[in-house]
Design a protein around this motif. Structure first.
Motif, PDB file in Angstrom:
ATOM      1  N   LEU A 175       0.799  -1.234   0.000  1.00  0.00           N
ATOM      2  CA  LEU A 175       0.000   0.000   0.000  1.00  0.00           C
ATOM      3  C   LEU A 175       0.834   1.287   0.000  1.00  0.00           C
ATOM      4  CD1 LEU A 175      -3.089  -0.924   2.198  1.00  0.00           C
ATOM      5  CD2 LEU A 175      -2.906  -0.793  -0.295  1.00  0.00           C
ATOM      6  N   PRO A 176       1.915   1.399   0.792  1.00  0.00           N
ATOM      7  CA  PRO A 176       2.725   2.627   0.697  1.00  0.00           C
ATOM      8  C   PRO A 176       3.355   2.824  -0.686  1.00  0.00           C
ATOM      9  CG  PRO A 176       3.206   1.475   2.742  1.00  0.00           C
ATOM     10  CD  PRO A 176       2.351   0.558   1.913  1.00  0.00           C
ATOM     11  N   LYS A 183       0.592   9.273  -6.053  1.00  0.00           N
ATOM     12  CA  LYS A 183       0.968  10.685  -5.832  1.00  0.00           C
ATOM     13  C   LYS A 183       1.912  11.179  -6.927  1.00  0.00           C
ATOM     14  CE  LYS A 183       0.326  10.592  -0.861  1.00  0.00           C
ATOM     15  NZ  LYS A 183       0.986  10.473   0.439  1.00  0.00           N
ATOM     16  N   LYS A 184       2.819  10.318  -7.373  1.00  0.00           N
ATOM     17  CA  LYS A 184       3.775  10.724  -8.405  1.00  0.00           C
ATOM     18  C   LYS A 184       3.099  10.858  -9.773  1.00  0.00           C
ATOM     19  CE  LYS A 184       8.316   9.802 -10.312  1.00  0.00           C
ATOM     20  NZ  LYS A 184       9.567   9.096 -10.163  1.00  0.00           N
ATOM     21  N   TYR A 185       2.043  10.091 -10.001  1.00  0.00           N
ATOM     22  CA  TYR A 185       1.324  10.120 -11.277  1.00  0.00           C
ATOM     23  C   TYR A 185      -0.147  10.455 -11.034  1.00  0.00           C
ATOM     24  CZ  TYR A 185       5.517   7.858 -13.112  1.00  0.00           C
ATOM     25  OH  TYR A 185       6.804   7.565 -13.467  1.00  0.00           O
ATOM     26  N   MET A 227      10.699  -7.608  -1.165  1.00  0.00           N
ATOM     27  CA  MET A 227       9.511  -7.673  -2.015  1.00  0.00           C
ATOM     28  C   MET A 227       9.208  -6.298  -2.609  1.00  0.00           C
ATOM     29  SD  MET A 227       8.503 -10.698  -2.488  1.00  0.00           S
ATOM     30  CE  MET A 227       7.016 -10.301  -3.376  1.00  0.00           C
ATOM     31  N   ILE A 228       9.430  -5.252  -1.847  1.00  0.00           N
ATOM     32  CA  ILE A 228       9.185  -3.901  -2.365  1.00  0.00           C
ATOM     33  C   ILE A 228      10.073  -3.638  -3.577  1.00  0.00           C
ATOM     34  CG2 ILE A 228       9.478  -1.436  -1.840  1.00  0.00           C
ATOM     35  CD1 ILE A 228       6.907  -2.608  -0.703  1.00  0.00           C
ATOM     36  N   PRO A 269       8.407   3.969  -1.729  1.00  0.00           N
ATOM     37  CA  PRO A 269       7.244   3.868  -0.843  1.00  0.00           C
ATOM     38  C   PRO A 269       7.325   4.840   0.330  1.00  0.00           C
ATOM     39  CG  PRO A 269       8.649   1.943  -0.591  1.00  0.00           C
ATOM     40  CD  PRO A 269       9.223   2.769  -1.701  1.00  0.00           C
ATOM     41  N   THR A 270       6.257   5.568   0.520  1.00  0.00           N
ATOM     42  CA  THR A 270       6.125   6.452   1.681  1.00  0.00           C
ATOM     43  C   THR A 270       4.725   6.260   2.215  1.00  0.00           C
ATOM     44  OG1 THR A 270       5.350   8.299   0.327  1.00  0.00           O
ATOM     45  CG2 THR A 270       7.721   8.203   0.781  1.00  0.00           C
TER      46      THR A 270
END
Length: 171
Positions: A8-9, A16-18, A131-132, A149-150
């Motif tokens: 989710l992050p 947010k970036k797109y 995994m991220i 991720p944030t």
């Protein structure tokens, strides 16, 4: 639960970036309550799940699964990119449907093989792989690069934790 929550992050940062793009997450219905902590260009589409109780739960699930597959066919065609961050039976069917119908949809799949390899585990996973990072690679394959991720915990802190945990099936 962990597989779904860990991403989710990353999805929030992607959205947010797109901001001009819309992102749809296909997920278990119990995570639908988390939509309010996501950016407005993120949508959740719930998958069907087998009922835990009931005399005809198997038959009911089979019928609902057939209807769901029929609806998914038109749903999938509405996308130009699909990143399979988890690849299980449902995702495999979706991917094969895209290939068999020769739809012009850019796809990428997170390959967990390296992450879950016996050699890696025997070496105590000291390679820095996560995994991220695998999901970031998958997203970059469909054109979404440099996603970090944030998370904004303030939205979660504003919620009633007991109600949130109950909706997720967590004691």
């Amino acid at each position: 639960i962990g597989d779904a929550l860990i991403v989710l992050p990353l999805i929030a940062s992607l959205a947010k970036k797109y901001p001009e793009d819309t992102f749809t997450i296909l997920t278990n219905e119990r995570f639908e309550s988390l939509i309010d902590i996501m950016p407005s260009n993120v949508k959740f589409k719930t998958m069907i799940a087998k009922s835990q109780k009931g005399l005809f739960r198997g038959l009911s699930f089979s019928i609902r699964k057939k209807l769901y597959a029929w609806r998914m066919k038109s749903f999938i065609k509405s996308f130009d990119k699909i990143a399979f961050l988890q690849y299980d039976a449902v995702e495999d069917k979706m991917y094969k449907m895209i290939l068999n119908n020769k739809w012009n949809i850019q796809t990428a799949i997170t390959d967990e093989t390296e992450f879950l390899s016996e050699v890696r585990i025997l070496n105590k996973c000291n390679d820095g792989l996560s995994m991220i990072k695998l999901h970031q690679k998958t997203l970059s394959e469909v054109g979404y690069k440099d996603i970090v991720p944030t998370s904004d915990s303030s939205k979660i802190k504003q919620r009633n934790a007991d109600k949130l945990f109950n909706s997720l099936g967590i004691d």
